[in-house]
Scaffold this motif. Sequence first.
Motif, PDB file in Angstrom:
ATOM      1  N   HIS A 321       0.843  -1.203   0.000  1.00  0.00           N
ATOM      2  CA  HIS A 321       0.000   0.000   0.000  1.00  0.00           C
ATOM      3  C   HIS A 321       0.880   1.256   0.000  1.00  0.00           C
ATOM      4  O   HIS A 321       0.646   2.189  -0.790  1.00  0.00           O
ATOM      5  CB  HIS A 321      -0.915  -0.014   1.220  1.00  0.00           C
ATOM      6  N   SER A 324       2.461   1.813  -3.277  1.00  0.00           N
ATOM      7  CA  SER A 324       1.491   2.338  -4.243  1.00  0.00           C
ATOM      8  C   SER A 324       1.233   3.829  -3.989  1.00  0.00           C
ATOM      9  O   SER A 324       1.163   4.627  -4.925  1.00  0.00           O
ATOM     10  CB  SER A 324       0.204   1.516  -4.136  1.00  0.00           C
ATOM     11  N   VAL A 325       1.137   4.197  -2.693  1.00  0.00           N
ATOM     12  CA  VAL A 325       0.873   5.604  -2.350  1.00  0.00           C
ATOM     13  C   VAL A 325       2.072   6.479  -2.705  1.00  0.00           C
ATOM     14  O   VAL A 325       1.924   7.546  -3.314  1.00  0.00           O
ATOM     15  CB  VAL A 325       0.529   5.729  -0.841  1.00  0.00           C
ATOM     16  N   VAL A 326       3.266   5.984  -2.345  1.00  0.00           N
ATOM     17  CA  VAL A 326       4.476   6.777  -2.564  1.00  0.00           C
ATOM     18  C   VAL A 326       4.706   7.050  -4.045  1.00  0.00           C
ATOM     19  O   VAL A 326       5.242   8.096  -4.422  1.00  0.00           O
ATOM     20  CB  VAL A 326       5.685   6.046  -1.916  1.00  0.00           C
ATOM     21  N   GLN A 327       4.271   6.119  -4.880  1.00  0.00           N
ATOM     22  CA  GLN A 327       4.450   6.293  -6.327  1.00  0.00           C
ATOM     23  C   GLN A 327       3.589   7.420  -6.892  1.00  0.00           C
ATOM     24  O   GLN A 327       3.751   7.808  -8.048  1.00  0.00           O
ATOM     25  CB  GLN A 327       4.123   4.988  -7.061  1.00  0.00           C
ATOM     26  N   ALA A 328       2.663   7.933  -6.059  1.00  0.00           N
ATOM     27  CA  ALA A 328       1.787   9.002  -6.534  1.00  0.00           C
ATOM     28  C   ALA A 328       2.506  10.352  -6.590  1.00  0.00           C
ATOM     29  O   ALA A 328       1.952  11.334  -7.069  1.00  0.00           O
ATOM     30  CB  ALA A 328       0.556   9.110  -5.634  1.00  0.00           C
ATOM     31  N   ALA A 329       3.723  10.416  -6.060  1.00  0.00           N
ATOM     32  CA  ALA A 329       4.497  11.666  -6.094  1.00  0.00           C
ATOM     33  C   ALA A 329       5.962  11.300  -6.330  1.00  0.00           C
ATOM     34  O   ALA A 329       6.326  10.130  -6.182  1.00  0.00           O
ATOM     35  CB  ALA A 329       4.332  12.407  -4.768  1.00  0.00           C
ATOM     36  N   PRO A 330       6.805  12.252  -6.673  1.00  0.00           N
ATOM     37  CA  PRO A 330       8.226  11.929  -6.863  1.00  0.00           C
ATOM     38  C   PRO A 330       8.817  11.276  -5.614  1.00  0.00           C
ATOM     39  O   PRO A 330       8.450  11.627  -4.489  1.00  0.00           O
ATOM     40  CB  PRO A 330       8.868  13.298  -7.122  1.00  0.00           C
ATOM     41  N   TYR A 333      10.062  13.097  -2.409  1.00  0.00           N
ATOM     42  CA  TYR A 333       9.106  13.624  -1.433  1.00  0.00           C
ATOM     43  C   TYR A 333       8.969  12.686  -0.232  1.00  0.00           C
ATOM     44  O   TYR A 333       8.778  13.139   0.903  1.00  0.00           O
ATOM     45  CB  TYR A 333       7.742  13.846  -2.085  1.00  0.00           C
ATOM     46  N   ALA A 334       9.098  11.370  -0.486  1.00  0.00           N
ATOM     47  CA  ALA A 334       8.971  10.390   0.599  1.00  0.00           C
ATOM     48  C   ALA A 334      10.091  10.554   1.616  1.00  0.00           C
ATOM     49  O   ALA A 334       9.956  10.153   2.773  1.00  0.00           O
ATOM     50  CB  ALA A 334       8.983   8.980   0.032  1.00  0.00           C
ATOM     51  N   SER A 341       7.700  15.688  16.287  1.00  0.00           N
ATOM     52  CA  SER A 341       6.610  16.085  17.178  1.00  0.00           C
ATOM     53  C   SER A 341       6.151  14.849  17.945  1.00  0.00           C
ATOM     54  O   SER A 341       5.980  13.778  17.361  1.00  0.00           O
ATOM     55  CB  SER A 341       5.445  16.647  16.368  1.00  0.00           C
ATOM     56  N   PHE A 343       3.489  14.218  18.902  1.00  0.00           N
ATOM     57  CA  PHE A 343       2.145  13.871  18.451  1.00  0.00           C
ATOM     58  C   PHE A 343       2.150  12.607  17.574  1.00  0.00           C
ATOM     59  O   PHE A 343       1.235  11.803  17.616  1.00  0.00           O
ATOM     60  CB  PHE A 343       1.573  15.054  17.654  1.00  0.00           C
ATOM     61  N   TYR A 344       3.225  12.468  16.789  1.00  0.00           N
ATOM     62  CA  TYR A 344       3.265  11.351  15.830  1.00  0.00           C
ATOM     63  C   TYR A 344       3.981  10.110  16.378  1.00  0.00           C
ATOM     64  O   TYR A 344       4.235   9.177  15.622  1.00  0.00           O
ATOM     65  CB  TYR A 344       3.949  11.807  14.533  1.00  0.00           C
ATOM     66  N   LEU A 345       4.310  10.102  17.673  1.00  0.00           N
ATOM     67  CA  LEU A 345       4.962   8.905  18.236  1.00  0.00           C
ATOM     68  C   LEU A 345       4.023   7.708  18.122  1.00  0.00           C
ATOM     69  O   LEU A 345       2.867   7.780  18.547  1.00  0.00           O
ATOM     70  CB  LEU A 345       5.301   9.142  19.711  1.00  0.00           C
ATOM     71  N   PRO A 346       4.508   6.599  17.543  1.00  0.00           N
ATOM     72  CA  PRO A 346       3.618   5.450  17.348  1.00  0.00           C
ATOM     73  C   PRO A 346       3.433   4.635  18.630  1.00  0.00           C
ATOM     74  O   PRO A 346       3.858   3.483  18.719  1.00  0.00           O
ATOM     75  CB  PRO A 346       4.333   4.636  16.263  1.00  0.00           C
TER      76      PRO A 346
ATOM     77  N   ARG B  33      -3.482  13.817  22.600  1.00  0.00           N
ATOM     78  CA  ARG B  33      -3.528  14.155  21.166  1.00  0.00           C
ATOM     79  C   ARG B  33      -4.827  14.899  20.841  1.00  0.00           C
ATOM     80  O   ARG B  33      -4.817  15.931  20.165  1.00  0.00           O
ATOM     81  CB  ARG B  33      -3.502  12.867  20.334  1.00  0.00           C
ATOM     82  N   ARG B  82      -2.418  16.168  11.316  1.00  0.00           N
ATOM     83  CA  ARG B  82      -2.527  15.627  12.676  1.00  0.00           C
ATOM     84  C   ARG B  82      -3.854  14.889  12.861  1.00  0.00           C
ATOM     85  O   ARG B  82      -3.923  13.831  13.483  1.00  0.00           O
ATOM     86  CB  ARG B  82      -2.420  16.749  13.709  1.00  0.00           C
ATOM     87  N   TYR B  85      -3.704  11.525  11.295  1.00  0.00           N
ATOM     88  CA  TYR B  85      -2.945  10.570  12.112  1.00  0.00           C
ATOM     89  C   TYR B  85      -3.781  10.106  13.303  1.00  0.00           C
ATOM     90  O   TYR B  85      -3.821   8.911  13.625  1.00  0.00           O
ATOM     91  CB  TYR B  85      -1.643  11.223  12.590  1.00  0.00           C
ATOM     92  N   GLN B  89      -5.055   6.352  14.526  1.00  0.00           N
ATOM     93  CA  GLN B  89      -4.794   5.782  15.845  1.00  0.00           C
ATOM     94  C   GLN B  89      -6.074   5.434  16.584  1.00  0.00           C
ATOM     95  O   GLN B  89      -6.164   4.387  17.221  1.00  0.00           O
ATOM     96  CB  GLN B  89      -3.994   6.779  16.703  1.00  0.00           C
ATOM     97  N   ARG B 144      -3.727   7.652  -2.381  1.00  0.00           N
ATOM     98  CA  ARG B 144      -2.751   8.113  -3.375  1.00  0.00           C
ATOM     99  C   ARG B 144      -3.049   9.569  -3.761  1.00  0.00           C
ATOM    100  O   ARG B 144      -2.137  10.382  -3.891  1.00  0.00           O
ATOM    101  CB  ARG B 144      -2.791   7.215  -4.608  1.00  0.00           C
ATOM    102  N   TYR B 147      -1.976  11.849  -0.982  1.00  0.00           N
ATOM    103  CA  TYR B 147      -0.510  11.964  -0.934  1.00  0.00           C
ATOM    104  C   TYR B 147      -0.016  12.900  -2.040  1.00  0.00           C
ATOM    105  O   TYR B 147       0.853  13.751  -1.813  1.00  0.00           O
ATOM    106  CB  TYR B 147       0.095  10.570  -1.095  1.00  0.00           C
ATOM    107  N   ALA B 148      -0.597  12.762  -3.235  1.00  0.00           N
ATOM    108  CA  ALA B 148      -0.194  13.618  -4.361  1.00  0.00           C
ATOM    109  C   ALA B 148      -0.519  15.079  -4.054  1.00  0.00           C
ATOM    110  O   ALA B 148       0.288  15.985  -4.334  1.00  0.00           O
ATOM    111  CB  ALA B 148      -0.909  13.173  -5.630  1.00  0.00           C
ATOM    112  N   TYR B 151       1.947  16.450  -1.645  1.00  0.00           N
ATOM    113  CA  TYR B 151       3.180  16.790  -2.357  1.00  0.00           C
ATOM    114  C   TYR B 151       3.033  18.147  -3.052  1.00  0.00           C
ATOM    115  O   TYR B 151       3.906  19.011  -2.955  1.00  0.00           O
ATOM    116  CB  TYR B 151       3.520  15.698  -3.367  1.00  0.00           C
ATOM    117  N   PHE B 199      -8.347   9.366  -9.621  1.00  0.00           N
ATOM    118  CA  PHE B 199      -6.928   9.712  -9.608  1.00  0.00           C
ATOM    119  C   PHE B 199      -6.141   8.606 -10.302  1.00  0.00           C
ATOM    120  O   PHE B 199      -6.284   7.426  -9.964  1.00  0.00           O
ATOM    121  CB  PHE B 199      -6.423   9.867  -8.168  1.00  0.00           C
ATOM    122  N   LEU B 202       0.084  11.700 -10.832  1.00  0.00           N
ATOM    123  CA  LEU B 202       0.341  13.108 -10.530  1.00  0.00           C
ATOM    124  C   LEU B 202       0.283  13.980 -11.801  1.00  0.00           C
ATOM    125  O   LEU B 202      -0.381  15.033 -11.793  1.00  0.00           O
ATOM    126  CB  LEU B 202       1.700  13.240  -9.827  1.00  0.00           C
TER     127      LEU B 202
END
Lengths: 413, 221
Positions: A321, A324-330, A333-334, A341, A343-346, B33, B82, B85, B89, B144, B147-148, B151, B199, B202
Amino acid sequence: MSPETLVYPFLFLAIFFESFLLVTFLSKPARDRRLASTRQAAATPRVAIVVPCWNEETTVAGTVESLLALDYPADKLSLVLVDDGSTDRTSAVIDRFAEHPHITALHKENGGKYTAMNLGIAHAKDAEIIGFLDADSFVASDALREITTAFAEPETMAVTASMSIHQPRTILQRMQYAEYAFAITLRHVFASINGLYVTPGPFSFYRRTVFDRLGPFKHAYLAEDMEMAMRMQRAGFNIGNALRARVYTKGPPTLPKLITQRVRWTTGFLRNIAFDYRDLIGGKGNAVLGLFVLPLGLIAIGGGIAIFALTVTEVVQRALHALSVVQAAPLSYAFTPHPFSWFYLPVTAVTLIGITLILSTLIWMTLGKRLSRTPGRLVPNMLVYLLLYSFVAPLWLIQSVSHVARGVHTAWR
Amino acid sequence: MSLFARNALIALAITVVLTGTVIYAVNYLNNARVAELSTIEDQISIDTLSLDTQFSLLESAPCDSAASSTVLTGELSDLGNRLSYAEDQLGSDNPQVIRLKQQYSLLEIRDYLITKQLAAACGTKPVTVLYFYSNAGDCADCDRAGYALSYLHNTYPNLRVYSFDYNLSIGALQTFIALTKVKDTLPAFVINGRQSYGFTSLPDLEKQFPKGALATTSPKL
């Protein structure tokens, strides 16, 4: 129900196991054993050590020499070297030691390790205590003193040693070094409440009366040491542990060899429990074994496979997944850095409990090494363990369950 | 009581306490949060109201509030990240998450309207994207597309992206959807008033932007 939810019962049991380990470690029986000194036992019973050998030409000499260097009255110690029909030069190597007054070298047709051990027992007639040492292992000079000290309690019918990997070289041997350090603590703790179900080949000792009353070793699905311990537990015997009796062995250096060894151990455990010692599970006999150690052992096998399967599925799904998502932009960017922060601690229940379990395992490893005074560097090997074990162990667990389910014959090597 | 039974009971108590502590800690963090999101929303709400009021007060020179509007859009974007995310969670059916998303959607609509008003009054030509998604499992390409757009927003900070959960139950959003006439074929985009659906890539998405729209915004180097 999310896959993560399925992991919770296993995590709960894992915490319960670690907590039980902690409480029992701190209990009086374990404390007393840790504090026991070899000076407390002046007794030096007659001891015979049997070394079964099968194609061990490169290691058996070192094994015998370490036994000859034992700090123990020579007239109370005899060694019985048994060549189980080796096809290499093992026979010639052990014959070199045959002239020694306390060594007997025997040769027989190949019949399996247990037959070599039984032949050794038959030739150790005057020994009060009979021990065994695999021909790829060697011992510290004070190991036997530690063992006989542990026999000071009359109800102790067998004593196990603290095994470690000698000079680990390959990455898998390093992983095993840390694993064995953990096992030292486990054996110490469970021996204090008579919860051992295996008396390992490297340097386990038995009172002669064990064989007189229970009979010799059996084939036992190539797990004769496990079967004998289970037979003793069924008879109500106590199995102890000598924490500072150090024995060193060479762990399998490669993945195929390691998997073969572990499949033999795991299938031996599963087959003995499933076919011959099912009655040990439950509250009728030894409650420690029946209600805790053996059920958790079985759950650990099932849980290990289930968690591995869930993790692999989850990771593959997420990775696909994400890809597939990362391929949507250069791609660049990843890798764009984001400011930190909190806030984003998993932080989830799984990650917190997982970290707790990892930390406690590392502590047990450290204690195992320190209390047994095992030489070597633990920290780098612990890191290797953390990186590899959860990927490697499921391989032999899956293969073992598959072998048992399909009735596949398990090989020794 | 045997030593084994005693130790097992103590171990069980430790396990329960430890598990309870972990659950409490995770809940505490999740509540923190939500509290932070709530604080940010409150702040943005005040800022939006202030901008709105400033806009009304400076009817003769409304363009003085344009800078504030741009800053607010950036804050909204951070809040959106945020919130997304937190939704991961806590779950999209969590009542607090739903409440925060409703509030967030209202802020976005308000910011969008102010942006339009400023554009009309000051003669600016901001590029705005209304992005409608669904996380009910019926939109395979939404992640996707999101994400685009992230970006694009990151590359062109002046690009104003407003994300809306199409299924969110709040009157203002449903009215907004009705007014923009966006169908439930998701992901859906309204780029400077022009609708597009789905979509693929890009470059295809970029083609939906008015000619030169991205080039005239300030790319982030």
